[in-house]
Enzyme design. Structure first.
Site, PDB file in Angstrom:
ATOM      1  N   HIS A  52      -3.390  -5.522   2.472  1.00 60.57           N
ATOM      2  CA  HIS A  52      -3.019  -5.675   3.877  1.00 60.57           C
ATOM      3  C   HIS A  52      -3.573  -7.016   4.351  1.00 60.57           C
ATOM      4  CE1 HIS A  52      -1.879  -1.457   4.377  1.00 60.57           C
ATOM      5  NE2 HIS A  52      -2.966  -1.105   3.732  1.00 60.57           N
ATOM      6  N   CYS A  93       0.820  -1.219   0.000  1.00 60.80           N
ATOM      7  CA  CYS A  93       0.000   0.000   0.000  1.00 60.80           C
ATOM      8  C   CYS A  93       0.856   1.273   0.000  1.00 60.80           C
ATOM      9  CB  CYS A  93      -0.981  -0.054   1.168  1.00 60.80           C
ATOM     10  SG  CYS A  93      -2.403   0.992   0.934  1.00 60.80           S
TER      11      CYS A  93
HETATM   12  N1  GLN Z   1      -2.077   6.900   2.393  1.00 56.51           N
HETATM   13  C1  GLN Z   1      -2.176   6.018   1.237  1.00 56.51           C
HETATM   14  C2  GLN Z   1      -3.603   5.986   0.626  1.00 56.51           C
HETATM   15  O1  GLN Z   1      -4.562   6.307   1.280  1.00 56.51           O
HETATM   16  C3  GLN Z   1      -1.799   4.601   1.633  1.00 56.51           C
HETATM   17  C4  GLN Z   1      -2.757   4.014   2.666  1.00 56.51           C
HETATM   18  C5  GLN Z   1      -2.268   2.692   3.246  1.00 56.51           C
HETATM   19  O2  GLN Z   1      -1.073   2.398   3.303  1.00 56.51           O
HETATM   20  N2  GLN Z   1      -3.260   1.870   3.723  1.00 56.51           N
HETATM   21  O3  GLN Z   1      -3.732   5.574  -0.531  1.00 56.51           O
END
Ligand code: GLN
Length: 232
Positions: A189, A90
């Protein structure tokens, strides 16, 4: 001894993404392969490792990691080119591309290990994900996504898989994640590797350059199979 670098765990480690490093560690140790894990934090130098892992996080933490990563861009590019294995989840995945443009503020520079870029979308993608790879057995990868970033792949950077359930890179082109050389990124995740132990072994085999002996993965595969095409 397999050397694993866990990049910026104090900043990018959301939704238990550190569990990916524990999975790599245990699946090596269960086979008698020694593992050394180095946590790399802001201000630390980085030396050669076999596997590099970077987790996900909020835009705020990505700002600090984006700045710190620029100090290591040349070294990590050389590590990519000599065949080191990378996995970014992510927010960490986004910084492995050219940049992440959040809703507000400046563009966050990535380190271009992947020919990809990310721009903030106007909705947040939250939910279960199933993707098909075409090169793993089983063919599926499962996880959980929570991001507003939309990632677009270019050039020789190919998807990790194609979407079956969920949004993946951008909710438009049916791609999930990215791969180039031995660099892998995903929005999943979960954490990702405990539910996809066949991908954990795939990464370890790439890092050590040989096939691994099988393990009794009955419980892990029950977890994996229970999530295939699970929408809610
Ligand atoms: N901040 C980034 C987004 O919202 C990554 C979010 C995350 O790592 N879950 O796309």
């Amino acid at each position: 001894m397999l050397r694993i670098a866990h990049l910026y765990p104090k900043l990018l480690n959301i939704y238990g993404d550190g569990g990916n490093v524990l999975t790599l560690k245990k699946r090596c140790e269960w086979r008698g392969i020694g593992v050394n894990i180095d946590e790399i934090n802001v201000g630390d130098s980085i030396v050669e490792h076999d596997i590099y892992f970077i987790g996900g996080g909020q835009d705020l933490q990505q700002i600090e990691v984006s700045k710190e990563l620029q100090k290591h861009k040349e070294f990590l590019t050389a590590e990519r080119d000599r065949g080191a294995v990378f996995l970014g989840i992510c927010g960490g995945y986004q910084l492995m591309g050219h940049y992440y443009q959040p809703h507000e503020g400046d563009k966050l520079l990535g380190i271009s290990l992947l020919d990809a870029y990310t721009v903030a979308g106007n909705k947040r993608f939250i939910g279960n994900v199933t993707a098909k790879t075409g090169y793993l057995t089983p063919d599926t990868l499962v996880g959980f996504e929570n991001h507003s970033g939309l990632t677009y792949l270019q050039g020789e950077t190919k998807p990790l898989g194609t979407m079956v359930v969920g949004n993946g890179n951008n909710g438009q082109d049916k791609t999930e994640g990215a791969r180039f050389k031995n660099v892998f990124g995903t929005y999943m995740h979960g954490s990702f590797l405990p539910k996809n132990i066949h991908f954990a072994d795939y990464m370890i085999e790439l890092a050590i350059g040989e096939k691994l002996a099988p393990l009794d993965d009955e419980i892990e595969m029950i977890a994996h199979n229970s999530l295939i095409e699970k929408a809610y």
